[in-house]
Write a protein that holds these residues in place. Structure first.
Motif, mmCIF file in Angstrom:
data_model
loop_
_atom_site.group_PDB
_atom_site.id
_atom_site.type_symbol
_atom_site.label_atom_id
_atom_site.label_comp_id
_atom_site.label_asym_id
_atom_site.label_seq_id
_atom_site.Cartn_x
_atom_site.Cartn_y
_atom_site.Cartn_z
ATOM 1 N N LEU A 25 13.992 -21.003 14.581
ATOM 2 C CA LEU A 25 15.978 -22.821 14.238
ATOM 3 C C LEU A 25 16.549 -21.204 13.861
ATOM 4 O O LEU A 25 17.130 -21.677 14.456
ATOM 5 C CB LEU A 25 15.477 -22.724 12.630
ATOM 6 C CG LEU A 25 14.467 -24.602 12.433
ATOM 7 C CD1 LEU A 25 14.114 -24.393 10.946
ATOM 8 C CD2 LEU A 25 15.049 -25.055 13.772
ATOM 9 N N ASN A 71 18.256 -20.156 16.659
ATOM 10 C CA ASN A 71 18.225 -21.212 17.960
ATOM 11 C C ASN A 71 19.588 -21.259 17.326
ATOM 12 O O ASN A 71 20.300 -22.520 17.273
ATOM 13 C CB ASN A 71 17.255 -21.808 18.176
ATOM 14 C CG ASN A 71 15.905 -21.825 19.273
ATOM 15 O OD1 ASN A 71 15.948 -21.708 20.386
ATOM 16 N ND2 ASN A 71 14.668 -21.354 19.001
ATOM 17 N N LYS A 124 19.774 -23.296 14.753
ATOM 18 C CA LYS A 124 19.528 -24.992 13.726
ATOM 19 C C LYS A 124 19.318 -24.350 12.316
ATOM 20 O O LYS A 124 18.835 -23.590 12.420
ATOM 21 C CB LYS A 124 18.176 -25.584 14.946
ATOM 22 C CG LYS A 124 18.890 -25.312 16.214
ATOM 23 C CD LYS A 124 19.680 -26.303 16.725
ATOM 24 C CE LYS A 124 20.503 -26.449 18.441
ATOM 25 N NZ LYS A 124 21.351 -27.103 18.177
ATOM 26 N N THR A 125 19.195 -25.665 12.183
ATOM 27 C CA THR A 125 19.067 -26.044 10.574
ATOM 28 C C THR A 125 17.653 -26.679 10.616
ATOM 29 O O THR A 125 17.760 -27.404 10.580
ATOM 30 C CB THR A 125 20.320 -25.659 9.937
ATOM 31 O OG1 THR A 125 19.991 -27.351 9.837
ATOM 32 C CG2 THR A 125 21.363 -25.482 9.589
ATOM 33 N N LYS A 177 18.210 -28.856 8.398
ATOM 34 C CA LYS A 177 18.508 -29.777 7.683
ATOM 35 C C LYS A 177 18.650 -31.250 9.559
ATOM 36 O O LYS A 177 18.619 -31.998 9.717
ATOM 37 C CB LYS A 177 20.009 -30.173 7.379
ATOM 38 C CG LYS A 177 21.173 -31.263 7.306
ATOM 39 C CD LYS A 177 21.809 -31.968 6.752
ATOM 40 C CE LYS A 177 22.163 -33.014 6.384
ATOM 41 N NZ LYS A 177 23.492 -32.556 5.838
ATOM 42 N N TRP A 178 18.745 -30.027 11.051
ATOM 43 C CA TRP A 178 18.811 -30.448 12.029
ATOM 44 C C TRP A 178 17.120 -31.101 11.992
ATOM 45 O O TRP A 178 17.917 -32.016 12.700
ATOM 46 C CB TRP A 178 19.733 -29.488 12.714
ATOM 47 C CG TRP A 178 19.297 -29.689 14.487
ATOM 48 C CD1 TRP A 178 20.158 -30.342 14.935
ATOM 49 C CD2 TRP A 178 18.588 -29.177 15.199
ATOM 50 N NE1 TRP A 178 20.224 -30.531 15.927
ATOM 51 C CE2 TRP A 178 18.909 -29.970 16.041
ATOM 52 C CE3 TRP A 178 17.574 -29.038 15.170
ATOM 53 C CZ2 TRP A 178 17.970 -29.714 17.811
ATOM 54 C CZ3 TRP A 178 16.501 -28.841 16.147
ATOM 55 C CH2 TRP A 178 16.723 -29.046 17.575
ATOM 56 N N LEU A 179 16.940 -30.170 11.832
ATOM 57 C CA LEU A 179 15.393 -30.745 12.513
ATOM 58 C C LEU A 179 14.974 -31.907 11.729
ATOM 59 O O LEU A 179 14.453 -32.787 12.506
ATOM 60 C CB LEU A 179 14.191 -29.423 12.474
ATOM 61 C CG LEU A 179 13.169 -29.489 12.363
ATOM 62 C CD1 LEU A 179 13.387 -30.160 13.919
ATOM 63 C CD2 LEU A 179 12.389 -28.184 11.906
ATOM 64 N N GLU A 204 16.416 -34.136 10.876
ATOM 65 C CA GLU A 204 16.984 -35.223 10.984
ATOM 66 C C GLU A 204 16.607 -35.815 12.720
ATOM 67 O O GLU A 204 16.385 -37.041 13.106
ATOM 68 C CB GLU A 204 19.015 -35.359 11.646
ATOM 69 C CG GLU A 204 19.029 -34.970 10.363
ATOM 70 C CD GLU A 204 21.019 -34.646 10.451
ATOM 71 O OE1 GLU A 204 21.063 -34.301 11.510
ATOM 72 O OE2 GLU A 204 21.998 -34.817 8.607
ATOM 73 N N GLN A 205 15.855 -34.908 13.372
ATOM 74 C CA GLN A 205 15.723 -34.885 15.051
ATOM 75 C C GLN A 205 14.561 -35.751 14.929
ATOM 76 O O GLN A 205 14.249 -36.189 15.744
ATOM 77 C CB GLN A 205 16.103 -33.614 14.909
ATOM 78 C CG GLN A 205 16.907 -33.085 15.820
ATOM 79 C CD GLN A 205 18.247 -33.781 16.599
ATOM 80 O OE1 GLN A 205 17.604 -34.734 17.702
ATOM 81 N NE2 GLN A 205 18.905 -34.232 15.700
ATOM 82 N N LEU A 256 12.091 -29.643 20.826
ATOM 83 C CA LEU A 256 13.682 -29.729 20.416
ATOM 84 C C LEU A 256 14.359 -28.594 21.004
ATOM 85 O O LEU A 256 15.945 -28.059 20.798
ATOM 86 C CB LEU A 256 13.474 -30.348 18.904
ATOM 87 C CG LEU A 256 12.913 -31.297 19.412
ATOM 88 C CD1 LEU A 256 13.110 -31.953 17.134
ATOM 89 C CD2 LEU A 256 14.301 -32.168 19.838
#
Length: 67
Positions: A13, A16, A18-19, A21-23, A25-26, A53
């Motif tokens: 993460l 890339n 990303k957080t 939290k983002w993961l 949500e995905q 992702l």
């Protein structure tokens, strides 16, 4: 007993940008923070989804047990 480092989700993460939290949500799942700290492990299906992702090989999400 220290938990064994099995996955590299947190590192992937960060690499890339990303957080967690983002993961979450995905993938639509709770528990991402526990995956990132290796207190729990995602299912293989979820691990494959995470690799898609992040556009990385699923092998890059697992810590090798070979030196």
């Amino acid at each position: 007993m220290e938990s064994q480092k099995i996955n590299r989700i947190k590192i992937a993460l960060v690499e890339n940008g990303k957080t967690g939290k983002w993961l979450a949500e995905q993938v639509g799942k709770n528990g991402v923070s526990r995956w990132c700290s290796n207190k729990m492990q995602p299912s293989l299906d979820t691990l494959v989804r995470i690799s898609e992702l992040l556009d990385i090989d699923v092998k890059d999400l697992i810590v090798s047990n070979k030196a």
